[in-house]
Scaffold this active site. Structure first.
Site, mmCIF file in Angstrom:
data_model
loop_
_atom_site.group_PDB
_atom_site.id
_atom_site.type_symbol
_atom_site.label_atom_id
_atom_site.label_comp_id
_atom_site.label_asym_id
_atom_site.label_seq_id
_atom_site.Cartn_x
_atom_site.Cartn_y
_atom_site.Cartn_z
ATOM 1 N N ASP A 1 11.892 -24.571 23.646
ATOM 2 C CA ASP A 1 13.343 -24.411 23.743
ATOM 3 C C ASP A 1 13.872 -25.257 24.899
ATOM 4 O O ASP A 1 13.427 -25.090 26.038
ATOM 5 C CB ASP A 1 13.691 -22.936 23.991
ATOM 6 C CG ASP A 1 15.184 -22.758 24.148
ATOM 7 O OD1 ASP A 1 15.906 -22.990 23.165
ATOM 8 O OD2 ASP A 1 15.629 -22.420 25.264
ATOM 9 N N TYR B 1 18.960 -27.870 31.574
ATOM 10 C CA TYR B 1 17.733 -27.779 32.349
ATOM 11 C C TYR B 1 17.437 -29.164 32.919
ATOM 12 O O TYR B 1 17.635 -30.161 32.250
ATOM 13 C CB TYR B 1 16.578 -27.248 31.485
ATOM 14 C CG TYR B 1 16.941 -25.982 30.701
ATOM 15 C CD1 TYR B 1 17.962 -25.145 31.142
ATOM 16 C CD2 TYR B 1 16.293 -25.655 29.520
ATOM 17 C CE1 TYR B 1 18.312 -24.010 30.428
ATOM 18 C CE2 TYR B 1 16.633 -24.515 28.797
ATOM 19 C CZ TYR B 1 17.649 -23.708 29.257
ATOM 20 O OH TYR B 1 18.002 -22.589 28.546
HETATM 21 P P1 NAP Z 1 12.137 -14.660 31.003
HETATM 22 O O1 NAP Z 1 11.394 -15.472 30.011
HETATM 23 O O2 NAP Z 1 12.500 -13.259 30.695
HETATM 24 O O3 NAP Z 1 11.341 -14.622 32.369
HETATM 25 C C1 NAP Z 1 10.710 -15.743 32.941
HETATM 26 C C2 NAP Z 1 10.037 -15.270 34.221
HETATM 27 O O4 NAP Z 1 8.998 -14.330 33.884
HETATM 28 C C3 NAP Z 1 9.404 -16.373 35.016
HETATM 29 O O5 NAP Z 1 9.672 -16.126 36.373
HETATM 30 C C4 NAP Z 1 7.916 -16.227 34.729
HETATM 31 O O6 NAP Z 1 7.148 -16.612 35.842
HETATM 32 C C5 NAP Z 1 7.774 -14.738 34.463
HETATM 33 N N1 NAP Z 1 6.714 -14.458 33.490
HETATM 34 C C6 NAP Z 1 6.391 -15.156 32.377
HETATM 35 N N2 NAP Z 1 5.389 -14.597 31.712
HETATM 36 C C7 NAP Z 1 5.033 -13.474 32.405
HETATM 37 C C8 NAP Z 1 4.059 -12.477 32.223
HETATM 38 N N3 NAP Z 1 3.229 -12.507 31.179
HETATM 39 N N4 NAP Z 1 3.971 -11.491 33.148
HETATM 40 C C9 NAP Z 1 4.806 -11.458 34.216
HETATM 41 N N5 NAP Z 1 5.758 -12.388 34.444
HETATM 42 C C10 NAP Z 1 5.888 -13.391 33.545
HETATM 43 O O7 NAP Z 1 13.511 -15.375 31.440
HETATM 44 P P2 NAP Z 1 14.192 -16.791 31.262
HETATM 45 O O8 NAP Z 1 13.295 -17.897 31.687
HETATM 46 O O9 NAP Z 1 15.493 -16.686 31.946
HETATM 47 O O10 NAP Z 1 14.426 -16.914 29.687
HETATM 48 C C11 NAP Z 1 13.496 -17.528 28.819
HETATM 49 C C12 NAP Z 1 14.047 -18.798 28.216
HETATM 50 O O11 NAP Z 1 15.233 -18.520 27.480
HETATM 51 C C13 NAP Z 1 14.500 -19.852 29.217
HETATM 52 O O12 NAP Z 1 13.406 -20.546 29.780
HETATM 53 C C14 NAP Z 1 15.402 -20.707 28.362
HETATM 54 O O13 NAP Z 1 14.635 -21.587 27.555
HETATM 55 C C15 NAP Z 1 16.097 -19.660 27.500
HETATM 56 N N6 NAP Z 1 17.423 -19.241 28.023
HETATM 57 C C16 NAP Z 1 18.531 -19.533 27.288
HETATM 58 C C17 NAP Z 1 19.781 -19.187 27.758
HETATM 59 C C18 NAP Z 1 20.999 -19.516 26.941
HETATM 60 O O14 NAP Z 1 22.122 -19.490 27.479
HETATM 61 N N7 NAP Z 1 20.845 -19.805 25.677
HETATM 62 C C19 NAP Z 1 19.931 -18.518 28.981
HETATM 63 C C20 NAP Z 1 18.777 -18.205 29.691
HETATM 64 C C21 NAP Z 1 17.543 -18.561 29.203
HETATM 65 P P3 NAP Z 1 5.944 -17.714 35.743
HETATM 66 O O15 NAP Z 1 6.547 -18.980 35.246
HETATM 67 O O16 NAP Z 1 5.451 -17.801 37.132
HETATM 68 O O17 NAP Z 1 4.928 -17.125 34.785
#
Ligand code: NAP
Length: 324
Positions: free
Chosen positions: A50, A55
Site C-alpha cells: 500500500d 509517504y
Molecule cells: P498500524 O499498522 O496499526 O501500526 C503500525 C505500528 O505497529 C508500527 O509502529 C509497527 O512497528 C507496529 N507493529 C507492526 N507489527 C507489529 C506486531 N506484530 N506487534 C507489535 N507491533 C507491531 O498503523 P499504520 O502504519 O498507521 O497503518 C497501516 C498502514 O495503513 C500504513 O502504513 C498506510 O499504508 C495505511 N494508512 C492509510 C491511511 C489513509 O489515510 N488511507 C492512513 C493511515 C495509514 P514496527 O515497524 O517496528 O514493527
C-alpha cells in the site's frame, strides 16, 4: 461474516481482480530502510503493498520493487500495488497526470489499485509529504467527486490502473459516486480496528460489493512520535485481546488481524521488522470462534485516531457526525 473455514488468502473484487487480504502498509517506513523492508517482505511472502503520494519513501519503494522484479523472485503480475492519489490539482484532468508521475517514481507501468486518498481537494503541490507544514493546504471549495470519478474511470480504460476505489470517504460520499458511475468503486480503504469497527460503513460497503481495507489495524502504535496531532491507542495490550492471546497461543497482532479478516475485511499493517512482518502475514492457520468474535465486537468504542484535524473546517470533511 466470512466463514473462517473457507477463508482464502485473497478476495475477488467486484471487477473480477483479486486482492491479497494482507498487504504491507508503507507509511512510516523510513526512506533509508525501504529497499531492505520491501525485499524482506517479498521473501516472507508479501505481494500486496500500500503506497501513497504522502509517504516520503516512494522513490525508494520504486527502487525496491525494481530490485525484486529484476531478481526474478516475483513477476509483476504476482504483485498487487495500491497507489493513493491526493486529489491535488487546480483543474480537472490532473488524475491521469498525477498517476503517471506516481508510476514513474514506482518504476511501474500500471498499479493494481488506484485510490482517491481523500474526499477533499488540495492545493497543487501542497501535499506531497505529511510532515510538511503545508500538508493542510486544501482548496476550501466543493470537490466534485462525480467528475473526479470519471477521471478515475479513464485511467482504468487507459490501462494505468486495474481497479479503482476511494479512501476516507464516508457512506454518503460513496453513494454519490455509485449513483452515476460506470465503474463502481472496488475498494474503500478506511481506518478500522477493534476500537473503531465502523459497523454501518462495513455493512453498507459489503452490501454494495465494495471491499474494505482496514488501515491502522493495531491502532497505529508509535504514530504520535511522527505526527504529534494524533494520539494512537493501545489495542495490542487490551485485556480481551490478551485473553485470546493466551487461549490461541498467538500474538496480539495476529488476533487483531484475524478478527478483521474473519469479518471479510482486508488489512495493511505496517512493519519494518522481519519478525513482526512474518507474524502479521501468518494468520491463515487458525480461526476465532463465534463467541470470541462476539467478545471482540464489544471492544468497539468509536476510537478514531486519524481524524485529520487539519481538514475539519472543509465542507466535505468526512467525519462531521463524530466532531464534539
Ligand atoms: P498500524 O499498522 O496499526 O501500526 C503500525 C505500528 O505497529 C508500527 O509502529 C509497527 O512497528 C507496529 N507493529 C507492526 N507489527 C507489529 C506486531 N506484530 N506487534 C507489535 N507491533 C507491531 O498503523 P499504520 O502504519 O498507521 O497503518 C497501516 C498502514 O495503513 C500504513 O502504513 C498506510 O499504508 C495505511 N494508512 C492509510 C491511511 C489513509 O489515510 N488511507 C492512513 C493511515 C495509514 P514496527 O515497524 O517496528 O514493527
Amino acid at each position: 461474516m466470512t466463514d473462517e473455514h473457507t477463508l482464502g488468502k485473497s478476495f475477488t473484487l467486484n471487477d473480477g481482480n483479486s486482492i491479497p487480504l494482507v498487504g504491507l502498509g508503507t507509511s512510516r517506513i523510513l526512506p533509508n530502510e525501504t529497499i531492505s523492508v520491501i525485499t524482506t517482505a517479498i521473501d516472507i511472502g508479501y505481494r500486496h503493498f500500500d503506497t501513497s503520494e504522502f509517504y516520503k519513501n516512494t522513490t525508494q519503494l520504486g527502487d525496491g520493487l525494481r530490485q525484486v522484479l529484476l531478481s526474478g523472485k516475483v513477476n509483476r503480475d504476482e504483485l498487487f500495488i495500491t497507489a493513493k492519489l491526493a486529489p491535488c490539482y487546480e483543474a480537472f484532468g490532473d488524475i491521469e497526470t498525477s498517476l503517471k508521475e506516481f508510476l514513474t517514481l514506482l518504476q511501474l507501468e500500471y498499479v493494481d489499485l488506484c485510490l482517491l486518498h481523500f474526499p477533499i481537494q488540495f492545493k497543487k503541490g501542497a501535499t506531497k509529504c505529511n510532515n510538511d507544514p503545508k500538508f493542510g493546504e486544501y482548496i476550501n471549495g466543493f470537490c466534485d467527486h462525480v467528475q473526479l470519478w470519471k477521471e478515475m474511470e479513464d485511467v482504468v480504460e487507459k490501462g494505468l490502473a486495474m481497479s479503482i476505489g476511494v479512501s476516507n470517504f464516508n457512506q454518503q460520499q460513496i453513494k454519490n459516486i455509485i449513483q452515476t458511475c460506470k465503474i463502481p468503486p472496488a475498494v474503500l480503504q478506511t481506518e478500522c480496528h477493534a476500537y473503531l469497527q465502523v459497523k454501518d460503513l462495513v455493512k453498507f460497503c459489503q452490501h454494495e460489493g465494495i471491499f474494505i481495507t482496514a488501515f491502522a489495524p493495531f491502532g497505529s502504535p508509535g504514530l504520535s512520535k511522527f505526527e504529534p496531532c494524533y494520539k494512537e491507542c493501545d489495542i495490542l495490550s487490551d485485556e480481551v485481546v490478551l485473553d485470546l492471546v493466551r487461549k490461541y497461543g498467538r500474538t496480539s497482532a495476529q488476533i487483531l488481524l484475524r478478527y478483521l479478516i474473519q469479518r471479510g475485511i482486508g488489512v495493511i499493517p505496517k512493519s519494518s521488522d522481519a519478525v513482526r512482518l512474518t507474524e502479521n502475514i501468518n494468520i491463515f492457520d487458525f480461526s476465532l470462534t463465534d463467541d470470541d468474535m462476539e467478545m471482540m465486537t464489544k471492544l468497539d468504542k468509536n476510537g478514531r485516531i486519524f481524524s485529520f484535524p487539519f481538514f475539519k473546517e472543509h465542507p466535505q470533511y468526512p467525519y462531521c457526525e463524530e466532531i464534539n
